[in-house]
Design a protein around this motif. Structure first.
Motif, PDB file in Angstrom:
ATOM      1  N   HIS A 186       9.252  16.313 -11.010  1.00 45.79           N
ATOM      2  CA  HIS A 186       8.651  17.207 -10.028  1.00 45.79           C
ATOM      3  C   HIS A 186       9.489  18.476  -9.962  1.00 45.79           C
ATOM      4  N   VAL A 187       8.887  19.600 -10.324  1.00 46.15           N
ATOM      5  CA  VAL A 187       9.620  20.849 -10.509  1.00 46.15           C
ATOM      6  C   VAL A 187       9.901  21.531  -9.178  1.00 46.15           C
ATOM      7  N   ILE A 188      11.165  21.779  -8.912  1.00 45.07           N
ATOM      8  CA  ILE A 188      11.537  22.639  -7.793  1.00 45.07           C
ATOM      9  C   ILE A 188      11.508  24.085  -8.247  1.00 45.07           C
ATOM     10  N   ASN A 207      14.645  19.875 -11.398  1.00 42.73           N
ATOM     11  CA  ASN A 207      13.576  18.990 -10.957  1.00 42.73           C
ATOM     12  C   ASN A 207      14.085  17.809 -10.137  1.00 42.73           C
ATOM     13  N   GLN A 208      13.161  17.265  -9.361  1.00 47.78           N
ATOM     14  CA  GLN A 208      13.420  16.111  -8.502  1.00 47.78           C
ATOM     15  C   GLN A 208      12.764  14.887  -9.113  1.00 47.78           C
ATOM     16  N   GLY A 219       8.058  25.332  -7.224  1.00 52.17           N
ATOM     17  CA  GLY A 219       7.249  24.247  -6.676  1.00 52.17           C
ATOM     18  C   GLY A 219       6.524  23.401  -7.698  1.00 52.17           C
ATOM     19  N   GLY A 220       6.468  23.853  -8.930  1.00 54.16           N
ATOM     20  CA  GLY A 220       5.779  23.159 -10.011  1.00 54.16           C
ATOM     21  C   GLY A 220       5.777  24.086 -11.212  1.00 54.16           C
ATOM     22  N   SER A 221       5.064  23.719 -12.263  1.00 57.16           N
ATOM     23  CA  SER A 221       4.969  24.606 -13.428  1.00 57.16           C
ATOM     24  C   SER A 221       3.771  24.203 -14.271  1.00 57.16           C
ATOM     25  N   THR A 222       3.575  24.929 -15.362  1.00 58.70           N
ATOM     26  CA  THR A 222       2.474  24.615 -16.268  1.00 58.70           C
ATOM     27  C   THR A 222       2.716  23.310 -17.011  1.00 58.70           C
ATOM     28  N   SER A 242       4.071  19.131  -9.605  1.00 56.84           N
ATOM     29  CA  SER A 242       4.628  19.787  -8.435  1.00 56.84           C
ATOM     30  C   SER A 242       5.459  18.812  -7.629  1.00 56.84           C
ATOM     31  N   VAL A 243       6.301  19.378  -6.783  1.00 58.94           N
ATOM     32  CA  VAL A 243       6.948  18.553  -5.776  1.00 58.94           C
ATOM     33  C   VAL A 243       5.902  18.166  -4.743  1.00 58.94           C
ATOM     34  N   ASN A 244       6.196  17.163  -3.968  1.00 54.30           N
ATOM     35  CA  ASN A 244       5.357  16.844  -2.814  1.00 54.30           C
ATOM     36  C   ASN A 244       6.186  17.177  -1.586  1.00 54.30           C
TER      37      ASN A 244
END
Length: 195
Positions: A72-74, A88-89, A159-162, A166-168
């Protein structure tokens, strides 16, 4: 569009409609969900015209809503592992991909707790070819020999990427600096980009 409140027009584009919400204190934030690849894409060159060659810093506040496995991308700079970085998380751990390596490194176990806001500061120091990461004002990682990760001309994703989910959670008060900032660099000055 997320508007840059500075004068340099580094506006961000909302992809797949993360929700804009009001949080305590009256501030506004973005609520991302990992059911869709939601993110903010900043396409302007955030590190042009800087006083230290290609150095930059990103500061943001992140509040996880859930802690799940998976990437999950920060934040991510560039789409190419060899010329960017990925923060990422995974569950409650914080990982980073850096330099021209495809291998990740855990830089903080138990970094996150559901509903608890943490302050993340990422520093790309091209003068010393290293990255530094702070969580809640504590330095948790220094990564050396990062020439490729500091290259300019890529996109910044929040918050995310291609490429990844995404993060939640909630992200707010994102600040972009085209110089290095932090306790180790009190003498540096430069431009500030606010979102």
């Amino acid at each position: 569009v997320i508007t840059d409140s500075g004068v340099f027009s580094n506006h961000g584009t909302l992809i797949n409609n993360p929700d804009r919400i009001q949080i305590s204190g009256g501030d506004w934030a973005l609520r991302f969900t990992n059911t869709a690849r939601q993110y903010v894409e900043i396409t302007n060159d955030i590190i042009s015209g800087n006083i230290e060659s290609n150095s930059y810093s990103v500061s943001l506040y992140y509040t996880p809503i859930t802690l799940s496995n998976g990437t999950h991308v920060i934040m991510q700079y560039n789409n190419d592992y060899g010329k960017g970085f990925l923060l990422n998380q995974i569950a409650n751990k914080l990982y980073i991909y850096a330099t021209n390596s495809y291998s990740s490194a855990i830089i903080a176990n138990n970094a996150f707790a559901i509903g608890t806001t943490c302050h993340i500061v990422f520093i790309a120091d091209s003068l010393n070819k290293r990255m530094i990461l702070y969580i809640n004002e504590i330095k948790v990682a220094t990564i050396n020999n990062c020439f490729w990760s500091l290259q300019k001309g890529g996109k910044l994703f929040i918050g995310g990427s291609t490429q990844f989910d995404s993060v939640n959670g909630i992200i707010n008060n994102v600040k972009l600096y085209n110089f290095v900032t932090g306790k180790e660099y009190p003498h540096y000055t430069g431009r500030l980009y606010l979102y």
